[in-house]
Design an enzyme around this catalytic site. Sequence first.
Site, PDB file in Angstrom:
ATOM      1  CB  CYS A   1      -0.915   0.003   1.225  1.00 36.76           C
ATOM      2  SG  CYS A   1      -1.987   1.453   1.315  1.00 36.76           S
TER       3      CYS A   1
ATOM      4  CD  GLU B   1      -0.964  -2.160  -5.323  1.00 34.47           C
ATOM      5  OE1 GLU B   1       0.016  -1.658  -5.945  1.00 34.47           O
ATOM      6  OE2 GLU B   1      -0.998  -2.305  -4.102  1.00 34.47           O
TER       7      GLU B   1
END
Length: 237
Positions: free
Chosen positions: A2, A109
Site C-alpha cells: 500500500c 494499486e
Amino acid sequence: MCGRFIITDTASDLAAMFDVEHEGVNLPEPSWNIKPTEQIPIVLESAKAGPVVRRLEAARWSLVPSFATELQASFPTFNARAETAAEKPTFKSSVVSRRALVPATGYYEWRTVGGMKTPYFIYSDDGLPLAFAGLYAWWRNPALADDDPARWVLSATILTQDAEGAVADLHDRMPVILAEEWWDQWLDPHTRGDQSLIDAAVAASREADESLRFHEVAPVRGNGPELIEPVGAPSSV
C-alpha cells in the site's frame, strides 16, 4: 503493498466514526493522493497514568523506531509485512503495545503487465472508510533540544498481507483491513501483541476483503477528487 491512499473525511468525522476521546493538533486535511513520509491521521490508545484514552493523532507515514539515529531509514518502512512484523527489529516493539488504525477512504494499486503499469482505485462497496491495521512509534530527535516541541516524532506503518479475492489480480500484496469488531482488541495497549495476534487479525480481515471493489483510474498525479474517477467516466463538471 500500500504505497498511496486517500482519506476524504475530516478530523471531526473520523473522531466520531472511531469513538475518539482526544483529537490531536495539526491533523492533516483530506487528501486524494497521500504518499509515504507525509502526515496521516491515525487512531491509537494510550494509558500512561490512568484509564485508556482513544486518540486521533497526526503521524508521519513511514515508521521510525525508537532506536533509530536519524529520521530517514535506509529501507522503506511505510509498510510492514504481517508475516514477519513481530520478529523484525524495526516493528516488533510496536507490535507488542503500539498498534493503530489507519483510516482510509480507499487506496491505489498498479497492475503491471509487461512494462506497463495501470493504476486502480480500491474501495469498500458500502462507501464507508476502511480501517487499515497499523503500528506506531515515538522517536526522539537527538539533534533537537529537550525543550523543543518538535523533538518527538510520531510515525506509523501499515501492515500488509497476501492479496485476497479479486484484488489479487492487481497485485500480490494488500493492506490488512480490520472490521469494527476488531478495533478494540487491536488498539488495546494492555493486550500484548505477538505474531499470533497479527495472524488472527489477518484471518479476520478476509470478510472485509470480500467487500472491496476497484476500477481503473488515470495516472495518479496532483491531488483532488478527479483522481478516483473511473477511466472513461463522464466528467462531473
